[in-house]
Enzyme design. Structure first.
Site, PDB file in Angstrom:
ATOM      1  N   LYS A 136       0.815  -1.225   0.000  1.00  0.00           N
ATOM      2  CA  LYS A 136       0.000   0.000   0.000  1.00  0.00           C
ATOM      3  C   LYS A 136       0.847   1.274   0.000  1.00  0.00           C
ATOM      4  CE  LYS A 136      -4.386  -1.516   1.958  1.00  0.00           C
ATOM      5  NZ  LYS A 136      -5.401  -1.226   2.973  1.00  0.00           N
ATOM      6  N   ASP A 142     -10.594   3.065   1.591  1.00  0.00           N
ATOM      7  CA  ASP A 142     -10.853   2.501   2.925  1.00  0.00           C
ATOM      8  C   ASP A 142     -11.576   3.516   3.819  1.00  0.00           C
ATOM      9  OD1 ASP A 142      -9.901  -0.073   2.698  1.00  0.00           O
ATOM     10  OD2 ASP A 142      -7.857   0.458   3.277  1.00  0.00           O
TER      11      ASP A 142
END
Ligand code: NAP
Length: 282
Positions: free
Chosen positions: A68, A104
Site C-alpha cells: 500500500k 478505505d
C-alpha cells in the site's frame, strides 16, 4: 471486457474476487477480477502491473498488504485521501496519468453511518490501534467532525505519534480532537464515547479467542462497537459487546463499501451493496 485485479501478498484468502464478480453480474458487465500475488523480493512485478495499467490492458487494480505504500513511487498522482492516509488501495488511469486513491476511509465512514443509523449527539470516538487501517479510520472520523481518542498498547509511541502528527492539521484548532491514551486512561473516558473502533488485528482468524478490549474493564455505557476485523463473521469483541447489551458489528460492511467505491472509480457504476454482501457471506 473490463480487466481488474488485486496486487498483494499473500492473496489466497482474499474475498475481493467474489465481491467484484458479484458486481459484474449484478450490473450485467463483462469483466474479470484476477489475483496478482507479488512475492516479497519480486518488486519488478509491481512495475510490470503499473505498465499494464498505463497500456490500458488492465483498467483497475486494488492494492493490499504489503504494497500500500511501496506502490506510491510508481504513480503519477495521489488523491487527497491517499496522500493524507499515506496508503493506496486503488489504482486508476485518468487522462493518461496513473492515480493512487484510497477507498478505505470513505468505505469505513459509509458503513459506520449505516451502522449507527441515526446521528449521534456528541461525536466522540475511541480508536484502538495506530496502524494502516487506523490511519484511514481516523482520517474519515476527523473529516466527519468526530472527536477522536486513540488507544495503543505499544510502549514505543512512535507509530501513534506519527499518526497524530499526520492528522493534527486536519484536527485544526480543536487540538484535543486527537488524544493519545494509555491503557489505564480507557476507564476515565467513561460514557461520553459513542463508538469504539477496533483497528487492530486482534480477534482475527485463526486467533479468534482474543479481544482487543482489556479484560476486566467494563464496556463504556451507550458505546457501540465497530470491529474492522471481518473474519470470523462474529469476533469475540462483537459477541461480548452484544452480550453486554451494546450494538456491535464486524468490518464486513466496510470491506464491501471500499470494494464498491473502487468498482465505481473503474466503471462509473454503483454496485448494489446487498448483492455484494450476500456474495461475501456465501
Ligand atoms: P497494521 O498496520 O499491522 O496495524 C495493526 C495495529 O494494531 C498496530 O497499531 C499494532 O500495534 C496493533 N496491534 C497489533 N496486535 C496488537 C495486540 N495484540 N494488541 C494491541 N494492539 C495490537 O494492520 P492494519 O492494516 O491496520 O489492519 C488492522 C486490522 O484491520 C486487520 O485485521 C485488517 O484485516 C483489518 N482491516 C479491515 C478492513 C475492512 O475493510 N473491514 C480494512 C482494512 C483493515 P503494534 O505494532 O504495537 O502491535
Amino acid at each position: 471486457m473490463i480487466h481488474l485485479g488485486l496486487i498483494g501478498y499473500p492473496l489466497s484468502h482474499s474475498l475481493s474476487p467474489r465481491i467484484h464478480e458479484a458486481a459484474f453480474t449484478a450490473l450485467a458487465l463483462q469483466g474479470e477480477y484476477l489475483l496478482y500475488p507479488v512475492a516479497p523480493g519480486k518488486i519488478d512485478g509491481l512495475a510490470a502491473l503499473a505498465r499494464h495499467m498505463r497500456d490500458g490492458e488492465i483498467q483497475g487494480l486494488n492494492v493490499t498488504i504489503p504494497y500500500k505504500q511501496t506502490i506510491m513511487s510508481l504513480l503519477d498522482e495521489l488523491t487527497p485521501s491517499a496522500q493524507a492516509i499515506g496508503a493506496v488501495n486503488t489504482l486508476y488511469l485518468q487522462e493518461g496519468k496513473l492515480i493512487g486513491h484510497n477507498t478505505d476511509a470513505a468505505g469505513f465512514l459509509a458503513d459506520l453511518t449505516k451502522f449507527l443509523r441515526e446521528p449521534v449527539g456528541e461525536k466522540k470516538a475511541l480508536v484502538l490501534g495506530a496502524g494502516g487501517a487506523a490511519r484511514a479510520v481516523v482520517y474519515a472520523l476527523l473529516k466527519d467532525g468526530w472527536q477522536v481518542n486513540l488507544a495503543v498498547r505499544r510502549a514505543d509511541l512512535s507509530q501513534a505519534n506519527a499518526l497524530i502528527e499526520a492528522f493534527e492539521p486536519q484536527a485544526g484548532s480543536r487540538s484535543m480532537d486527537l488524544e493519545l491514551l494509555e491503557a489505564g486512561d480507557l476507564e476515565r473516558l467513561g460514557s461520553g464515547i459513542r463508538v469504539i473502533i477496533n483497528a487492530t488485528p486482534i480477534g482475527m482468524f485463526p486467533e479468534t479467542g482474543f479481544s482487543p478490549w482489556p479484560s476486566g474493564l467494563p464496556f463504556p455505557k451507550e458505546a457501540a462497537f465497530y470491529d474492522l476485523v471481518y473474519n470470523p463473521y462474529q469476533t469475540r469483541l462483537v459477541r461480548e459487546a452484544q452480550a453486554a447489551g451494546l450494538r456491535s458489528t464486524t468490518g464486513l460492511g466496510m470491506l464491501v463499501e471500499q470494494a464498491a467505491l473502487s468498482f465505481a472509480c473503474w466503471t462509473g457504476q454503483d454496485a448494489p451493496r446487498e448483492v455484494l454482501r450476500a456474495a461475501v457471506k456465501a
